[in-house]
Design an enzyme around this catalytic site. Structure first.
Site, PDB file in Angstrom:
ATOM      1  N   PRO A 165       0.829  -1.222   0.000  1.00 28.06           N
ATOM      2  CA  PRO A 165       0.000   0.000   0.000  1.00 28.06           C
ATOM      3  C   PRO A 165       0.857   1.264   0.000  1.00 28.06           C
ATOM      4  O   PRO A 165       1.694   1.453   0.881  1.00 28.06           O
ATOM      5  CB  PRO A 165      -0.791  -0.107   1.302  1.00 28.06           C
ATOM      6  CG  PRO A 165      -0.703  -1.540   1.712  1.00 28.06           C
ATOM      7  CD  PRO A 165       0.605  -2.032   1.182  1.00 28.06           C
ATOM      8  N   GLU A 166       0.678   2.086  -1.014  1.00 27.24           N
ATOM      9  CA  GLU A 166       1.282   3.409  -1.032  1.00 27.24           C
ATOM     10  C   GLU A 166       0.136   4.403  -0.841  1.00 27.24           C
ATOM     11  O   GLU A 166      -0.968   4.011  -0.484  1.00 27.24           O
ATOM     12  CB  GLU A 166       2.030   3.635  -2.359  1.00 27.24           C
ATOM     13  CG  GLU A 166       3.191   2.653  -2.545  1.00 27.24           C
ATOM     14  CD  GLU A 166       3.987   2.869  -3.831  1.00 27.24           C
ATOM     15  OE1 GLU A 166       4.001   3.998  -4.343  1.00 27.24           O
ATOM     16  OE2 GLU A 166       4.591   1.906  -4.316  1.00 27.24           O
ATOM     17  N   HIS A 183      -7.245 -14.164   9.784  1.00 33.04           N
ATOM     18  CA  HIS A 183      -6.168 -13.634  10.610  1.00 33.04           C
ATOM     19  C   HIS A 183      -6.491 -12.208  11.051  1.00 33.04           C
ATOM     20  O   HIS A 183      -6.784 -11.355  10.225  1.00 33.04           O
ATOM     21  CB  HIS A 183      -4.863 -13.642   9.805  1.00 33.04           C
ATOM     22  CG  HIS A 183      -3.670 -13.208  10.584  1.00 33.04           C
ATOM     23  ND1 HIS A 183      -2.780 -14.099  11.123  1.00 33.04           N
ATOM     24  CD2 HIS A 183      -3.232 -11.980  10.949  1.00 33.04           C
ATOM     25  CE1 HIS A 183      -1.829 -13.443  11.765  1.00 33.04           C
ATOM     26  NE2 HIS A 183      -2.087 -12.143  11.686  1.00 33.04           N
ATOM     27  N   LYS A 227       1.650   7.420   4.191  1.00 35.57           N
ATOM     28  CA  LYS A 227       1.059   6.072   4.146  1.00 35.57           C
ATOM     29  C   LYS A 227       0.432   5.689   5.480  1.00 35.57           C
ATOM     30  O   LYS A 227       0.095   4.530   5.695  1.00 35.57           O
ATOM     31  CB  LYS A 227       2.147   5.062   3.765  1.00 35.57           C
ATOM     32  CG  LYS A 227       2.811   5.361   2.419  1.00 35.57           C
ATOM     33  CD  LYS A 227       3.943   4.365   2.157  1.00 35.57           C
ATOM     34  CE  LYS A 227       4.949   4.931   1.172  1.00 35.57           C
ATOM     35  NZ  LYS A 227       6.169   4.111   1.098  1.00 35.57           N
ATOM     36  N   ARG A 254      16.393  -1.345  -3.475  1.00 39.09           N
ATOM     37  CA  ARG A 254      15.094  -1.605  -4.098  1.00 39.09           C
ATOM     38  C   ARG A 254      15.252  -1.638  -5.618  1.00 39.09           C
ATOM     39  O   ARG A 254      16.160  -1.021  -6.164  1.00 39.09           O
ATOM     40  CB  ARG A 254      14.081  -0.495  -3.744  1.00 39.09           C
ATOM     41  CG  ARG A 254      14.106  -0.026  -2.301  1.00 39.09           C
ATOM     42  CD  ARG A 254      13.254  -0.872  -1.400  1.00 39.09           C
ATOM     43  NE  ARG A 254      11.870  -0.946  -1.793  1.00 39.09           N
ATOM     44  CZ  ARG A 254      10.933  -0.095  -1.372  1.00 39.09           C
ATOM     45  NH1 ARG A 254      11.249   0.944  -0.631  1.00 39.09           N
ATOM     46  NH2 ARG A 254       9.678  -0.274  -1.717  1.00 39.09           N
ATOM     47  N   ARG A 286       2.147 -11.145   7.826  1.00 37.71           N
ATOM     48  CA  ARG A 286       3.611 -11.101   7.894  1.00 37.71           C
ATOM     49  C   ARG A 286       4.096 -10.249   9.057  1.00 37.71           C
ATOM     50  O   ARG A 286       5.295 -10.145   9.305  1.00 37.71           O
ATOM     51  CB  ARG A 286       4.169 -10.602   6.561  1.00 37.71           C
ATOM     52  CG  ARG A 286       3.962 -11.658   5.461  1.00 37.71           C
ATOM     53  CD  ARG A 286       4.020 -11.033   4.096  1.00 37.71           C
ATOM     54  NE  ARG A 286       5.398 -10.800   3.677  1.00 37.71           N
ATOM     55  CZ  ARG A 286       5.734 -10.215   2.540  1.00 37.71           C
ATOM     56  NH1 ARG A 286       4.813  -9.788   1.712  1.00 37.71           N
ATOM     57  NH2 ARG A 286       6.998 -10.047   2.222  1.00 37.71           N
TER      58      ARG A 286
END
Ligand SMILES: [Zn+2]
Length: 279
Positions: free
Chosen positions: A2-3, A101, A59, A269, A119
């Site tokens: 998500p940005e 979850h 964000k 990256r 995660r």
């Protein structure tokens, strides 16, 4: 991951559901989700508070409470889930492999908002004020805000020697842009991601500003159609691949000039760009 557009879509979808609601109880199922804060601290600040405003900066998703605020950061793939009531939450959440979850649940006066990240990179925190949150107070100008003007971006660019790609990822300059939309913006602006920020001519800086604004707007439109469905534990943003021009397209022909797209590492990256039409 998500940005800004993804988080903005979550905020716009969540706002009518929870704004004005009171948080009755906070349930922390997985302690890592509030680290380094303790579940007790998170609960103490939030319990009994009304959610006055649902907002976003960079964000971060913000729930502005009667007193203080609650922040959520989704990191790689954190998400929100919605349950009708506490009973439904307990029936469905965290029952081995078949269960849904949920890391943290805010039990409201109507419904339950769950925060989930399998995660466990995502975080839920509470603060007395926004100034107390180091991550928030360090943020630069939000890329969707009205203050993010071409002039403002030009000023920021001229003060930085870093490569354009690193500059765009630096949340303390412009907040909200991540790996995907930085690559996309630079492709649309015909700019080489390795160029230093302060090397841009005024015309190029204006082009980059325009590219960022339009890339984020298009991504937001995509994230809202269809809007996130918090009732469905499998929900995720759909169709974003179809708007991407260069990201994750290594070796495939550039959609503008046909040259194979290149991938290079920048700051650990992957950067995708076209060496022929990005100068
Ligand atoms: Zn090209």
């Amino acid at each position: 991951m998500p940005e800004l557009p993804e988080v903005e879509a979550v905020v716009r979808t969540l706002r009518p559901i929870v704004q004005g609601r009171r948080i009755r109880r906070v349930h922390v199922f997985h302690l890592i989700a509030t680290k380094p804060q303790t579940p007790t601290r998170v609960a103490r600040q939030a319990k009994g508070s009304r959610i006055r405003i649902v907002d976003r900066k960079g964000k971060y998703l913000l729930l502005i409470l009667d007193s203080g605020l609650l922040t959520m950061h989704f990191r790689l793939d954190g998400q929100l889930l919605w349950f009708s009531d506490f009973k439904e939450l307990m029936e469905r959440a965290n029952h081995g492999k078949s269960g849904v979850h949920v890391d943290v649940a805010l039990e409201l006066d109507k419904g339950v908002l769950g925060f989930a990240d399998r995660r466990h990179f995502g975080r839920v925190h509470t603060w007395k004020s926004a100034d107390d949150c180091p991550g928030l107070s360090a943020l630069g100008i939000d890329a969707l805000s009205r203050d993010f003007t071409s002039r403002r971006l030009t000023g920021l660019l001229s003060a930085s020697k870093r490569p354009l790609k690193d500059f765009l990822l630096d949340q303390s300059r412009v907040a909200g842009i991540g790996n995907i939309y930085s690559c996309e913006s630079l492709w649309h602006a015909h700019l080489d991601p390795r160029r230093s920020a302060n090397s841009l001519q005024p015309l190029e800086a204006r082009r980059l500003h325009k590219a960022i604004v339009s890339v984020l707007a298009r991504a937001l439109e995509c994230c809202l159609h269809p809007a996130p469905d918090f009732r469905n534990p499998e929900w995720w943003f759909q169709g974003l691949e179809s708007i991407l021009r260069v990201y994750s397209r290594e070796g495939k022909p550039c959609r503008r000039c046909g040259q194979p797209v290149r991938r290079v590492e920048q700051g650990g990256r992957s950067t995708y760009y076209c060496s022929r039409c990005q100068k």
